[in-house]
Design a protein around this motif. Structure first.
Motif, short mmCIF file in Angstrom:
data_model
loop_
_atom_site.label_atom_id
_atom_site.label_comp_id
_atom_site.label_asym_id
_atom_site.label_seq_id
_atom_site.Cartn_x
_atom_site.Cartn_y
_atom_site.Cartn_z
N LEU A 139 0.51 -1.20 0.35
CA LEU A 139 0.22 0.26 0.14
C LEU A 139 0.85 1.57 0.35
O LEU A 139 0.47 2.17 0.16
N PHE A 140 1.99 1.36 0.45
CA PHE A 140 3.21 2.27 0.50
C PHE A 140 4.30 2.05 -0.51
O PHE A 140 5.56 1.53 -0.37
N PRO A 141 3.86 2.12 -2.49
CA PRO A 141 4.36 2.43 -3.18
C PRO A 141 5.85 2.69 -2.81
O PRO A 141 6.93 2.53 -3.90
N GLU A 142 5.63 4.04 -2.29
CA GLU A 142 6.83 4.58 -2.79
C GLU A 142 7.62 4.26 -1.95
O GLU A 142 7.38 3.99 -0.75
N SER A 143 9.12 4.60 -2.31
CA SER A 143 10.06 4.51 -1.39
C SER A 143 10.61 5.45 -0.18
O SER A 143 10.78 4.90 1.03
N ARG A 144 9.23 6.39 0.30
CA ARG A 144 9.43 7.20 1.36
C ARG A 144 7.70 7.05 2.45
O ARG A 144 7.60 5.67 1.57
N LEU A 145 8.18 7.36 3.39
CA LEU A 145 7.34 7.08 4.64
C LEU A 145 5.96 7.68 4.04
O LEU A 145 6.10 8.59 3.42
N PRO A 146 5.03 7.10 4.73
CA PRO A 146 3.82 8.27 4.63
C PRO A 146 3.99 9.33 4.87
O PRO A 146 4.49 9.18 5.98
N THR A 147 3.58 10.44 4.62
CA THR A 147 4.01 12.10 4.75
C THR A 147 2.18 12.19 6.08
O THR A 147 2.15 10.77 6.01
N ILE A 148 3.24 12.81 7.31
CA ILE A 148 2.06 13.26 8.54
C ILE A 148 0.53 13.78 7.82
O ILE A 148 -0.71 13.56 7.87
N PHE A 149 0.56 14.15 6.99
CA PHE A 149 -0.75 14.55 5.52
C PHE A 149 -1.23 13.59 4.87
O PHE A 149 -2.49 12.81 5.15
N GLN A 150 -0.99 12.94 4.79
CA GLN A 150 -1.10 11.42 4.25
C GLN A 150 -2.00 10.32 5.07
O GLN A 150 -2.89 9.34 5.04
N LEU A 151 -1.06 10.50 6.64
CA LEU A 151 -1.19 9.55 7.81
C LEU A 151 -2.77 9.86 8.12
O LEU A 151 -4.17 9.68 8.86
N GLN A 152 -2.58 11.84 8.43
CA GLN A 152 -4.17 12.00 8.43
C GLN A 152 -5.18 11.84 7.93
O GLN A 152 -6.37 11.58 8.12
N ASP A 153 -4.65 11.41 6.52
CA ASP A 153 -6.41 11.75 5.59
C ASP A 153 -6.34 10.05 5.93
O ASP A 153 -7.70 8.98 5.55
N MET A 154 -5.10 8.46 6.39
CA MET A 154 -5.45 7.20 6.25
C MET A 154 -6.55 7.47 7.87
O MET A 154 -7.37 5.95 7.62
N ILE A 155 -6.52 8.17 7.98
CA ILE A 155 -7.20 8.14 10.05
C ILE A 155 -8.72 8.15 9.00
O ILE A 155 -9.73 7.95 9.64
#
Length: 327
Positions: A139-155
């Motif tokens: 679910l995280f195809p990019e090399s980076r970790l999800p950003t704070i904004f992406q984590l907020q979207d997930m929640i």
């Protein structure tokens, strides 16, 4: 940013209790922090967080293998746990120590950042997923970790799907804000990654203080990987790290140790701190350090720190790789 140099009663480690929907009340500053009523974070902070996600590439030298390309972010550090393993081996006051997977990143907050420790701990848990390629990592195809904004979207997306949707009522929504998050929100985010988690509340009893109950839970967690035929002083496992919450702050538990005087410590990555220059220098070396306890002190949380709190919460992933050996 600073650098780091029984009785018939409820079990101390018990499932979190969720209030019935009819009893839900909006949380305030005590739970959500000084920005509890914020609609949007300041634009200057948003720019800092967006800029921090910028990646630089480097080649890491791995003996007898091709050098893999690593993507580095300002506040994410790899290969810290192997350094701590060696320091524990060298520390004569350590009787036995256990560590989670060495592939977990140490993620720290940015210098002008505040209130995002919960997100940094989620990033550390996801670093385990990505590096160990456990189910859900795709679910995280990019090399980076999800950003704070992406984590907020997930929640928020989890709430939209009916997962712990009372969280939106309690917080008033978190997207784009600096509101604190806790164990329920961590669990909400990870549910969408298909990682199965077990959230527990740890309290003291008549016969046991809360911190001793915590030690017992964490010791039991790591001892599940203990081979019956080993006397090794330090054991390195493939277990995931453990999310850890106490009043006002959250950390990531990466290990547990028993000292030669009988005392115990949990070993943590605290998002408030980044690795010290000494830890950075020791990465990838076999250096014998003269005073390992001085470096380990920054990662240890024992009775003196924990006795101030009456309740702890932990979130353990129950999706882990088979153990690949010990050190």
């Amino acid at each position: 940013m600073h650098s780091q140099e029984t009785m018939e009663e409820e079990k101390p480690c018990s499932p979190l209790k969720v209030a019935p929907t009819g009893d839900v009340k909006k949380l305030g500053r005590a739970e959500l922090g000084p920005h509890a009523h914020e609609k949007q974070m300041p634009s200057w902070l948003r720019k800092i967080l967006e800029k921090s996600a910028k990646i630089t590439e480097s080649n890491t030298i791995v003996p007898e293998r091709a050098s893999p390309r690593h993507h580095l972010v300002e506040n994410q550090t790899t290969d810290v746990i192997p350094v701590l393993v060696r320091l524990c081996e060298q520390d004569k006051t350590v009787h036995r120590a256990f560590f989670c997977s060495p592939k977990v990143y140490q993620v720290s907050r940015l210098p002008k950042e505040s209130g995002f420790c919960g997100y940094r701990n989620i990033q550390m848990l996801i670093s385990y997923m990505k590096e160990c390629r456990v189910p859900g990592h795709e679910l995280f195809p990019e090399s980076r970790l999800p950003t704070i904004f992406q984590l907020q979207d997930m929640i928020e997306n989890a709430w939209d799907m009916g997962v712990n949707s009372i969280g939106r009522i309690e917080t008033g929504g978190i997207r784009g804000t600096r509101k604190y998050i806790g164990t329920p929100e961590e669990d909400d985010a990870l549910l969408l990654t298909r990682i199965r988690c077990e959230a527990s509340s740890i309290e003291g009893t008549k016969d046991m203080q809360a911190y001793n109950a915590l030690f017992r839970c964490i010791a039991d967690y790591f001892r599940q990987e203990l081979p019956l035929d080993t006397n090794d002083k330090v054991l390195l496992t493939n277990l995931p790290p453990v999310y850890f919450q106490h009043q006002g702050h959250s950390l990531t538990i990466i290990g547990f140790e028993i000292r030669d005087n009988g005392s115990a410590n949990i070993l943590v990555f605290d998002p408030m701190f980044k690795p010290s220059p000494t830890v950075e220098r020791l990465k990838g070396t076999d250096t014998i350090f003269a005073d390992p306890a001085r470096i380990l002190k920054a990662y240890r949380r024992g009775e003196a720190y924990l006795q101030k709190y009456r309740v702890f919460e932990i979130l353990k992933s129950v999706t882990a790789l088979p153990s690949a050996g010990f050190s």
